[in-house]
Write a protein that holds these residues in place. Structure first.
Motif: not given
Length: 102
Positions: A1-6, A76-82
């Motif tokens: 599951m991908s991490q989402r950031y705000r 909002y952005v996904s943290g799937t890419n380091e």
């Protein structure tokens, strides 16, 4: 599951800065960054494709295009890419905002 950031200013106690990030502020900020472009529709392709309307600032990171989505005063952005983590922290710092999970 991908991490989402705000990226948000909701945690700020400083009354001299705006509590929310405005779309106009985002457009001005991201337009000054050569590795970002704006789009009002983000299309995800895979076994099926889906288009999502909204305000997206697409970050070009190598061959990847990573959406930073503006929505109701936050980004909002996904943290799937380091590579997203340092870029997200840079954006938040320059906008006088904080980063939260969620």
């Amino acid at each position: 599951m991908s991490q989402r950031y705000r990226i948000t200013r909701a945690l700020q106690d400083n009354e001299s800065s705006a509590k929310t990030i405005t779309l106009e502020e985002c457009k001005k900020y991201f337009s000054s960054k050569p590795d970002f472009s704006y789009t009002s529709v983000f299309t995800v392709t895979g076994s099926t494709s889906m288009s999502i309307e909204g305000d997206f600032f697409m970050w070009s990171c190598g061959d990847a295009k990573i959406p930073f989505r503006y929505y109701q005063g936050d980004i909002y952005v996904s943290g799937t890419n380091e590579a997203v983590i340092p870029k997200m922290i840079e954006v938040a710092g320059e906008l006088g905002a904080d980063v939260m999970e969620g």
